[in-house]
Structures are given as C-alpha cells and as structure tokens.
Design a protein around this motif. Structure first.
Motif, mmCIF file in Angstrom:
data_model
loop_
_atom_site.group_PDB
_atom_site.id
_atom_site.type_symbol
_atom_site.label_atom_id
_atom_site.label_comp_id
_atom_site.label_asym_id
_atom_site.label_seq_id
_atom_site.Cartn_x
_atom_site.Cartn_y
_atom_site.Cartn_z
ATOM 1 N N ALA A 1 -10.182 -9.959 4.894
ATOM 2 C CA ALA A 1 -9.874 -10.713 6.118
ATOM 3 C C ALA A 1 -8.386 -10.965 6.281
ATOM 4 C CB ALA A 1 -10.633 -12.035 6.099
ATOM 5 N N ASN A 2 -7.658 -11.118 5.193
ATOM 6 C CA ASN A 2 -6.239 -11.464 5.289
ATOM 7 C C ASN A 2 -5.315 -10.255 5.143
ATOM 8 O OD1 ASN A 2 -6.870 -11.065 2.619
ATOM 9 N ND2 ASN A 2 -5.561 -12.707 1.837
ATOM 10 N N ARG A 3 -5.880 -9.052 5.208
ATOM 11 C CA ARG A 3 -5.061 -7.846 5.118
ATOM 12 C C ARG A 3 -5.016 -7.116 6.462
ATOM 13 N NH1 ARG A 3 -3.342 -5.397 0.673
ATOM 14 N NH2 ARG A 3 -3.892 -3.321 1.386
ATOM 15 N N VAL A 4 -3.910 -6.420 6.699
ATOM 16 C CA VAL A 4 -3.742 -5.666 7.934
ATOM 17 C C VAL A 4 -3.980 -4.191 7.668
ATOM 18 C CG1 VAL A 4 -2.052 -7.335 8.803
ATOM 19 C CG2 VAL A 4 -1.256 -5.285 7.594
ATOM 20 N N TYR A 5 -4.139 -3.424 8.738
ATOM 21 C CA TYR A 5 -4.140 -1.968 8.629
ATOM 22 C C TYR A 5 -2.680 -1.521 8.691
ATOM 23 C CZ TYR A 5 -9.150 -2.199 9.277
ATOM 24 O OH TYR A 5 -10.487 -2.487 9.108
ATOM 25 N N ASN A 6 -2.213 -0.970 7.597
ATOM 26 C CA ASN A 6 -0.796 -0.674 7.399
ATOM 27 C C ASN A 6 -0.523 0.801 7.695
ATOM 28 O OD1 ASN A 6 1.783 -0.217 6.454
ATOM 29 N ND2 ASN A 6 1.381 -0.864 4.359
ATOM 30 N N PHE A 7 0.095 1.076 8.843
ATOM 31 C CA PHE A 7 0.404 2.449 9.244
ATOM 32 C C PHE A 7 1.834 2.845 8.896
ATOM 33 C CE2 PHE A 7 -3.221 1.244 11.842
ATOM 34 C CZ PHE A 7 -4.011 2.388 11.805
ATOM 35 N N ASN A 8 2.487 2.067 8.033
ATOM 36 C CA ASN A 8 3.851 2.396 7.630
ATOM 37 C C ASN A 8 3.900 3.750 6.921
ATOM 38 O OD1 ASN A 8 5.944 0.340 8.233
ATOM 39 N ND2 ASN A 8 4.484 -1.038 7.244
ATOM 40 N N PRO A 9 5.005 4.487 7.083
ATOM 41 C CA PRO A 9 5.118 5.822 6.485
ATOM 42 C C PRO A 9 5.428 5.806 4.994
ATOM 43 C CG PRO A 9 7.118 5.287 7.659
ATOM 44 C CD PRO A 9 6.154 4.172 7.950
ATOM 45 N N GLY A 10 5.799 4.685 4.439
ATOM 46 C CA GLY A 10 6.082 4.596 3.011
ATOM 47 C C GLY A 10 7.261 3.665 2.758
ATOM 48 N N PRO A 11 7.045 2.672 1.837
ATOM 49 C CA PRO A 11 5.810 2.408 1.110
ATOM 50 C C PRO A 11 4.636 2.211 2.067
ATOM 51 C CG PRO A 11 7.602 1.159 0.139
ATOM 52 C CD PRO A 11 8.134 1.774 1.413
ATOM 53 N N ALA A 12 3.506 2.753 1.642
ATOM 54 C CA ALA A 12 2.376 2.852 2.553
ATOM 55 C C ALA A 12 1.147 2.149 1.986
ATOM 56 C CB ALA A 12 2.062 4.329 2.814
ATOM 57 N N MET A 13 0.105 2.143 2.787
ATOM 58 C CA MET A 13 -1.163 1.533 2.393
ATOM 59 C C MET A 13 -1.696 2.195 1.129
ATOM 60 S SD MET A 13 -4.361 0.925 4.960
ATOM 61 C CE MET A 13 -5.526 -0.396 4.679
ATOM 62 N N GLN A 14 -2.224 1.368 0.222
ATOM 63 C CA GLN A 14 -2.813 1.861 -1.020
ATOM 64 C C GLN A 14 -4.323 1.600 -0.998
ATOM 65 O OE1 GLN A 14 -0.697 3.422 -3.418
ATOM 66 N NE2 GLN A 14 0.672 3.199 -1.654
ATOM 67 N N PRO A 15 -5.104 2.381 -1.755
ATOM 68 C CA PRO A 15 -6.559 2.138 -1.787
ATOM 69 C C PRO A 15 -6.859 0.721 -2.287
ATOM 70 C CG PRO A 15 -6.034 4.267 -2.767
ATOM 71 C CD PRO A 15 -4.733 3.566 -2.561
ATOM 72 N N LEU A 16 -7.654 -0.004 -1.530
ATOM 73 C CA LEU A 16 -7.951 -1.387 -1.881
ATOM 74 C C LEU A 16 -8.619 -1.489 -3.249
ATOM 75 C CD1 LEU A 16 -7.762 -4.294 -0.860
ATOM 76 C CD2 LEU A 16 -10.019 -3.991 0.217
ATOM 77 N N GLU A 17 -9.478 -0.526 -3.562
ATOM 78 C CA GLU A 17 -10.145 -0.537 -4.868
ATOM 79 C C GLU A 17 -9.142 -0.424 -6.007
ATOM 80 O OE1 GLU A 17 -12.916 2.047 -2.205
ATOM 81 O OE2 GLU A 17 -10.812 1.430 -2.253
ATOM 82 N N VAL A 18 -8.121 0.391 -5.798
ATOM 83 C CA VAL A 18 -7.084 0.570 -6.819
ATOM 84 C C VAL A 18 -6.292 -0.721 -7.003
ATOM 85 C CG1 VAL A 18 -4.935 1.787 -7.365
ATOM 86 C CG2 VAL A 18 -6.912 3.054 -6.502
ATOM 87 N N LEU A 19 -5.937 -1.360 -5.903
ATOM 88 C CA LEU A 19 -5.185 -2.612 -5.982
ATOM 89 C C LEU A 19 -5.983 -3.683 -6.714
ATOM 90 C CD1 LEU A 19 -3.637 -2.817 -2.396
ATOM 91 C CD2 LEU A 19 -2.520 -2.050 -4.479
ATOM 92 N N LYS A 20 -7.268 -3.772 -6.414
ATOM 93 C CA LYS A 20 -8.106 -4.781 -7.060
ATOM 94 C C LYS A 20 -8.269 -4.499 -8.550
ATOM 95 C CE LYS A 20 -10.869 -6.403 -3.138
ATOM 96 N NZ LYS A 20 -12.235 -6.533 -2.573
#
Length: 363
Positions: A3-22
């Motif tokens: 709920a508190n995360r956005v969809y990050n379309f930045n070119p880099g540093p970029a969105m990482q897999p949520l499972e990996v972060l957790k």
C-alpha cells in the motif's frame, strides 16, 4: 503491491522485485546464521564466496553459457567499461569499432576515440537515434579489434532485435538496460557488461560476462585495476568487492530462475510493452513515440505529448496516481516509462489506463 509503495518507472536506479527486497530485509541483520549482516561479513569469508559463486552460476545458467565463460563483478559502472574495453582490447594496431545508436553508445565510442583507437562502424545520430542501424549499415574497419554495441538505449527507447554478425571480430555489448530480460544466443557475444541498477539489482556493481580466454588477454602495461585478467584471476576479489550489491544481484538471478527463466520474462516484458505502445498507436497523435516501430524497446518506452505544459501536467498527475519516474531524460525531454523485469503487469496496466484517461481529458 504494498500500500505504501509506488510503481517506479525510473530508468535506474530502478524498481526491484518486491520478493527480493523482502528476502534481503528478513536476513539483513543475520546473514545465513552468521550473526553478521551481509554488509559486515568479510569478503574473504567462505560464506561470501558461496554468495558470489552462486550468483555467477545462476547468471550463466540463465544465459545458457558453459564453462568457457566467466562472470565478473566490477565497480565504476558501465562508464568504466567504456574505457576498460579499448584499454584491454584495442591494442597492437587494432581499433575498436562502434555502432553509435544512442547517448551511451556514443559515450563508449568517445572513450575509445580519446585513446586514439575508435572507429564508427555505423550510426543513427543523423536521424536523432530513432532506429537501430541494420546489419547492412555496419561497416567494420580492416583492423577491427571488436565491434561494440549498446543493445538497448534507455534515453531514446530503441533496442536491438537482431545480433550483429561480425565474423571473426569479437562482439562486445553494453546490456545495462536489458540484461536478462529475454533469451538470446549469448554465445555470439565475446563480452557483455551491464550496470546492475536497471535490471539486475542496486547501483554499485557492474556485471561482466565474457569468454575466459578473452578475459585473459589484458596487457600488463595498463593499470592493475583496469585489467580484466586480474579480476578474473582473483574471482572479482582483487580488492574489496561491492558485497551487498553482488548479494542482491544473486538474489535477483535466483528470482528470475524461480519465475521460469528468460523465456517467461520475455513473454511478460513483450506484453507489458505492447500495452503502452498500443496506447501510443491509438492516440490519434496525442502521444508520439520517438523510436521507429521496428526498433522499439521492450524496456524503455519514450514519447512526447503535444506541448511541454501538458508533459509537466502528465508527470504531476501520474505521480498522484502512484506512477513515478515517467519524466524523460533531461537531454531529450518528453516521457520515458521504464518497464524492466521487476515492474509487475498491474503497474503497466495502471499506467496505460492513466494515459488513456489523460488523453481523453486533455486532447
């Protein structure tokens, strides 16, 4: 999506897999029962050796490469590779050949040119980098040490959809923004490098995948830290490596395997890209894509709106809808939506829906 995360379309540093972060979060204070964090553990410890070697093995497995290839984890970003490649291989009277298909491809060429060993084999600069030069456009010099290509161009939104044929000339690729996003015949490349922060992990490490015999060819006349041979001999630990970044790249490679490998990622990425390109193509010119259709990137969709004021409004309203990082590169303006492996389908669906509504309200 949290709920508190956005969809990050930045070119880099970029969105990482949520499972990996957790997963990284869960073991951050106590890695592998060691009582230490991964950022505290010695890079000489057997526990870290296991992390590094597993990451290497998983990357080679994903790429379907054998024991004749090695994986290095280096520092300095892809930009350091721009100099390392010609320093190591444009030697003995040979010159580096470059396809200049975008900003970073041009920067790579300029480093070789600075060293007096650069040759432009093809370029699409005259058409504002709207397409990838074709095989027929590539003209290798007689004394070519290698052909260097930038396989995906984040700024202009173009991507190679073929692998250049170079005969006996080694093929070198900067794959920073599309590494491990789709299956390719990676054995056709002699050396591949990629800054991790777009599709592989956090900023701070560059992944190099190359033929072992090629890595061994570094001249002893260049500084030690710039020799591929040294890093290969020391298994990327000649000096203290970026341990946390390597750990995260390893986590990402394992995640890719768990998803089903590069074939599955390619199918997902093609569907995501099609969602956005279909909005562009059906907008009656409200959205104008930069790249020619046969060169469109699956990773970075670039486009303009009718006015710069509308582009500013688009960025602001997108952010209010939890769609962040959609602004284009400062050198070209417009919009850029980066939809790397970690971007879930629902993020792209939300983007496409927003684009349709924005057009309806502002056309």
């Amino acid at each position: 999506m949290e709920a508190n995360r956005v969809y990050n379309f930045n070119p880099g540093p970029a969105m990482q897999p949520l499972e990996v972060l957790k997963e990284a979060q869960s073991e951050f204070l106590n890695f592998g029962g060691s009582g230490e964090s991964i950022i505290e553990i010695s890079h000489r410890a057997k526990e870290f050796d296991a992390v590094l070697n597993q990451a290497k093995a998983d990357i080679l497995e994903l790429m379907k490469l054998g024991d004749d290839y090695d994986v290095l984890f280096l520092q300095g970003g892809a930009s350091m590779q721009f100099a390392m490649v010609p320093l190591n291989y444009a030697v003995d009277g040979k010159v580096g050949n470059y396809v200049v298909s975008g900003s970073f491809a041009e920067k790579a060429y300029k480093e070789a040119d600075l060293l007096g060993v650069g040759h432009i084999a093809a370029s699409s600069k005259d058409v504002d980098f709207r397409h990838i030069p074709t095989q027929d456009e590539i003209k290798l010099s007689d004394n070519a040490a290698y052909l260097h290509v930038c396989f995906n161009n984040t700024i202009y939104g173009t991507e190679y959809h073929y692998i250049p044929e170079t005969g006996d000339v080694p093929l070198i690729a900067d794959m920073s923004s599309d590494m491990l996003s789709r299956p390719l015949d990676f054995s056709k490349f002699t050396l591949i490098y990629a800054g991790a922060q777009k599709n592989l992990g956090p900023a701070g490490v560059t992944v190099v995948v190359a033929k072992k015999d090629f890595l061994a060819k570094s001249p002893k006349t260049i500084p030690t830290m710039l020799r591929y041979s040294i890093h290969a001999e020391k298994n990327s630990a000649y000096n203290t490596p970026p341990a946390f970044c390597i750990y995260m790249v390893g986590k990402t490679a394992a995640w890719l395997k768990a998803q089903g490998g590069l074939e599955v990622m390619a199918e997902r990425n093609a569907k995501k890209a099609k969602l956005v390109y279909d909005v562009l193509d059906n907008s009656d010119g409200f959205y104008k894509g930069h790249a020619d259709k046969d060169s469109r990137s699956f990773m970075n969709v670039t486009f303009r709106l009718p006015t710069e004021d509308l582009e500013k409004k688009f960025v602001e309203e997108a952010k209010a809808h939890q769609l962040c990082g959609v602004k284009g590169h400062r050198s070209v303006g417009g919009m850029r939506t980066s939809i790397y492996n970690a971007m879930p389908m629902e993020g792209v669906e939300r983007l496409a829906d927003f684009m349709k509504k924005f057009k309806k309200a502002n056309a």
